[in-house]
Design a protein around this motif. Sequence first.
Motif, mmCIF file in Angstrom:
data_model
loop_
_atom_site.group_PDB
_atom_site.id
_atom_site.type_symbol
_atom_site.label_atom_id
_atom_site.label_comp_id
_atom_site.label_asym_id
_atom_site.label_seq_id
_atom_site.Cartn_x
_atom_site.Cartn_y
_atom_site.Cartn_z
ATOM 1 N N GLN A 261 44.525 45.350 36.316
ATOM 2 C CA GLN A 261 44.836 43.558 35.881
ATOM 3 C C GLN A 261 44.334 42.995 37.205
ATOM 4 O O GLN A 261 45.036 43.489 38.176
ATOM 5 C CB GLN A 261 45.715 43.247 35.147
ATOM 6 N N ILE A 262 43.741 42.094 37.248
ATOM 7 C CA ILE A 262 43.572 41.135 38.562
ATOM 8 C C ILE A 262 43.771 39.622 38.079
ATOM 9 O O ILE A 262 43.247 39.145 36.982
ATOM 10 C CB ILE A 262 41.998 41.490 39.024
ATOM 11 N N PHE A 263 44.678 39.044 38.812
ATOM 12 C CA PHE A 263 44.984 37.674 38.796
ATOM 13 C C PHE A 263 44.769 36.696 39.685
ATOM 14 O O PHE A 263 44.487 37.609 40.929
ATOM 15 C CB PHE A 263 46.682 37.585 38.381
ATOM 16 N N ASN A 264 44.220 35.461 39.517
ATOM 17 C CA ASN A 264 43.872 34.501 40.527
ATOM 18 C C ASN A 264 45.271 33.949 41.131
ATOM 19 O O ASN A 264 46.271 34.364 40.690
ATOM 20 C CB ASN A 264 42.932 33.534 40.201
ATOM 21 N N MET A 265 44.969 32.936 42.104
ATOM 22 C CA MET A 265 46.218 32.833 42.738
ATOM 23 C C MET A 265 47.137 31.612 41.957
ATOM 24 O O MET A 265 48.158 31.425 42.585
ATOM 25 C CB MET A 265 45.847 32.048 43.999
ATOM 26 N N PHE B 153 40.400 39.603 35.225
ATOM 27 C CA PHE B 153 39.891 40.916 34.981
ATOM 28 C C PHE B 153 40.847 42.002 34.525
ATOM 29 O O PHE B 153 42.184 41.897 34.904
ATOM 30 C CB PHE B 153 39.198 41.441 36.271
ATOM 31 N N THR B 154 40.437 42.710 33.392
ATOM 32 C CA THR B 154 41.323 43.607 33.029
ATOM 33 C C THR B 154 40.424 44.952 32.492
ATOM 34 O O THR B 154 39.205 44.772 32.037
ATOM 35 C CB THR B 154 42.105 43.348 31.960
ATOM 36 N N GLU B 155 40.965 46.062 32.727
ATOM 37 C CA GLU B 155 40.051 47.029 32.328
ATOM 38 C C GLU B 155 41.362 48.595 32.122
ATOM 39 O O GLU B 155 42.078 48.402 32.672
ATOM 40 C CB GLU B 155 39.009 47.693 33.306
ATOM 41 N N MET B 156 41.061 49.510 31.089
ATOM 42 C CA MET B 156 41.814 50.550 30.733
ATOM 43 C C MET B 156 41.080 51.739 31.190
ATOM 44 O O MET B 156 39.987 51.864 30.347
ATOM 45 C CB MET B 156 42.384 50.754 29.614
ATOM 46 N N PHE C 48 45.969 42.413 42.763
ATOM 47 C CA PHE C 48 45.439 43.456 42.229
ATOM 48 C C PHE C 48 46.666 44.300 41.495
ATOM 49 O O PHE C 48 47.413 44.415 42.372
ATOM 50 C CB PHE C 48 44.694 44.467 43.143
ATOM 51 N N GLN C 49 46.838 44.728 40.284
ATOM 52 C CA GLN C 49 47.779 45.256 39.631
ATOM 53 C C GLN C 49 47.295 46.380 39.002
ATOM 54 O O GLN C 49 46.418 46.527 37.997
ATOM 55 C CB GLN C 49 48.627 44.489 38.713
ATOM 56 N N SER D 104 55.783 52.667 37.450
ATOM 57 C CA SER D 104 56.201 51.385 37.680
ATOM 58 C C SER D 104 54.910 50.671 38.030
ATOM 59 O O SER D 104 53.990 51.412 38.904
ATOM 60 C CB SER D 104 57.484 51.162 38.582
ATOM 61 N N PRO D 105 54.471 49.501 37.834
ATOM 62 C CA PRO D 105 53.228 49.071 38.154
ATOM 63 C C PRO D 105 53.302 48.650 39.819
ATOM 64 O O PRO D 105 54.282 48.661 40.453
ATOM 65 C CB PRO D 105 53.593 47.520 37.635
ATOM 66 N N GLU D 106 52.090 48.804 40.369
ATOM 67 C CA GLU D 106 51.935 48.659 41.753
ATOM 68 C C GLU D 106 50.794 47.439 41.889
ATOM 69 O O GLU D 106 49.953 47.355 41.148
ATOM 70 C CB GLU D 106 51.338 49.769 42.392
ATOM 71 N N THR D 107 51.079 46.549 43.056
ATOM 72 C CA THR D 107 50.290 45.590 43.300
ATOM 73 C C THR D 107 49.828 45.539 44.596
ATOM 74 O O THR D 107 50.354 46.151 45.395
ATOM 75 C CB THR D 107 51.086 44.151 42.951
ATOM 76 N N ALA D 108 48.742 44.876 44.806
ATOM 77 C CA ALA D 108 48.268 44.597 46.436
ATOM 78 C C ALA D 108 47.217 43.446 46.375
ATOM 79 O O ALA D 108 46.761 43.008 45.193
ATOM 80 C CB ALA D 108 47.076 45.800 46.533
ATOM 81 N N ARG D 109 47.213 42.947 47.485
ATOM 82 C CA ARG D 109 46.590 41.577 47.804
ATOM 83 C C ARG D 109 45.010 42.217 47.848
ATOM 84 O O ARG D 109 44.621 43.055 48.598
ATOM 85 C CB ARG D 109 46.886 40.863 48.981
ATOM 86 N N LEU D 110 44.228 41.346 47.153
ATOM 87 C CA LEU D 110 42.651 41.795 47.013
ATOM 88 C C LEU D 110 41.946 40.283 47.620
ATOM 89 O O LEU D 110 42.080 39.175 47.062
ATOM 90 C CB LEU D 110 41.964 42.198 45.864
#
Length: 273
Positions: free
Chosen positions: A218-222, A228-231, A255-256, A263-269
């Motif tokens: 999953q991708i989230f805006n600010m 965006f989502t995809e499996m 970016f998640q 557990s979920p992981e996130t990063a700044r994209l």
Amino acid sequence: GTTVSSDFCLAPGCYTFTIFDSFGDGLAGSGYTFCGVDGDYTITGADGTVLVSMPVANFGSQAIHNFCIEEVDPTVPCTAPYPQVTGLTSTVQSNGVVLTWNPIPGSLGCQIEGGLNGSPSLQQFQVIQNELSTFFVPASQLPLANQTYRWRVRCGCSLNPPIAGPWTPFSTFFWPASGSKSLAADHFRKELEIFPNPTSGRLVVSYELTSSSPVTIQIFNMVGQLVFTEMQILDSGLQDIRLDLANLSAGIYLFQIDTPTQSPETARLVISK
């Protein structure tokens, strides 16, 4: 002896103001014993500028005035002292916290810093974006649940020379247990990596799975909106996931990646065009 006022909201442009008098003597009242004074009228702009004023009290049956309202440039001059940000608010979501404030017209970017309330240790972020007014803090940067966090922001209009406003007073938000993430199961796994980052759209995500499972991206805006989502179903071990995000606008995203067993992981994209 009574003043009558009316407010009008006029768009930039030129106008004609006409005042009529059915008796034919305008606002000339000083010649009449029952009145003894002349009337008056003005049209004044929001900045105090007099746009229209009565030429003479006895203007006859009508007086006509032409005036123009210029478009006001809302941009704040890039000079010191630069204004302080106002209107700090925070919205707690399941995946993080959305921080918002009133944008400064003409600002180049902002600095945001925050941390646990009462702790001297603060994390600082700098975002270069015109008239920035929001910043998303992902759950991964809020490791302690049932805690109060504090944050503040300042914005500027120039990097060289540096011109920025003062820091705002600290604002706070409470991060509940329902939003916290346990990272204990991930201590021995390779961390999430995205490259290239910044990217123009095409990227590779390096991610290690402890067992075969479906993976949700999953991708989230600010402002926390899902863009965006995809499996995908992937095997265990280190995986390279290739994505094409060319349809996303340039900007900063969260970016998640999530699986049923980790557990979920996130990063700044960062996407640049």
